[in-house]
Motif scaffolding. Structure first.
Motif: not given
Length: 90
Positions: A28-32, A65-69
């Motif tokens: 989604c491109g939002h910060n975590i 890579r980073s991702m929201h749950r």
């Protein structure tokens, strides 16, 4: 009998390294927010570009890579670009 490889030290090191980079969510491109509880839908999870069920490497940094749950759960084990959901209300 071997245990769960996701509980091992190499996997935890990879998760810590990717989390320390502070990258935004790959979907989604939002910060975590790194301070959120691990069970929170917007918390950090490690996503594999090539899903493990499709032959991806668990410990390869190029596959992580980073991702929201929530985003990671919605992606599932699908590969390729995922279209973002949009609404009719602009």
């Amino acid at each position: 009998m071997a245990g769960n490889p996701r509980n091992g030290r190499p996997y935890r090191r990879l998760v810590a390294a990717v989390k320390a980079q502070g990258d935004p969510c790959a979907r989604c491109g939002h910060n975590i927010d790194p301070t959120l509880d691990a069970r929170h839908p917007l918390s950090f999870t490690l996503d594999h570009v090539v899903p493990l069920s499709r032959g991806g490497d668990l410990l390869d940094p190029a596959n992580a890579r980073s991702m929201h749950r929530r985003c990671n759960s919605a992606r599932g084990n699908r590969m390729g670009p995922q279209p973002l959901k949009t609404t009719r209300r602009w």
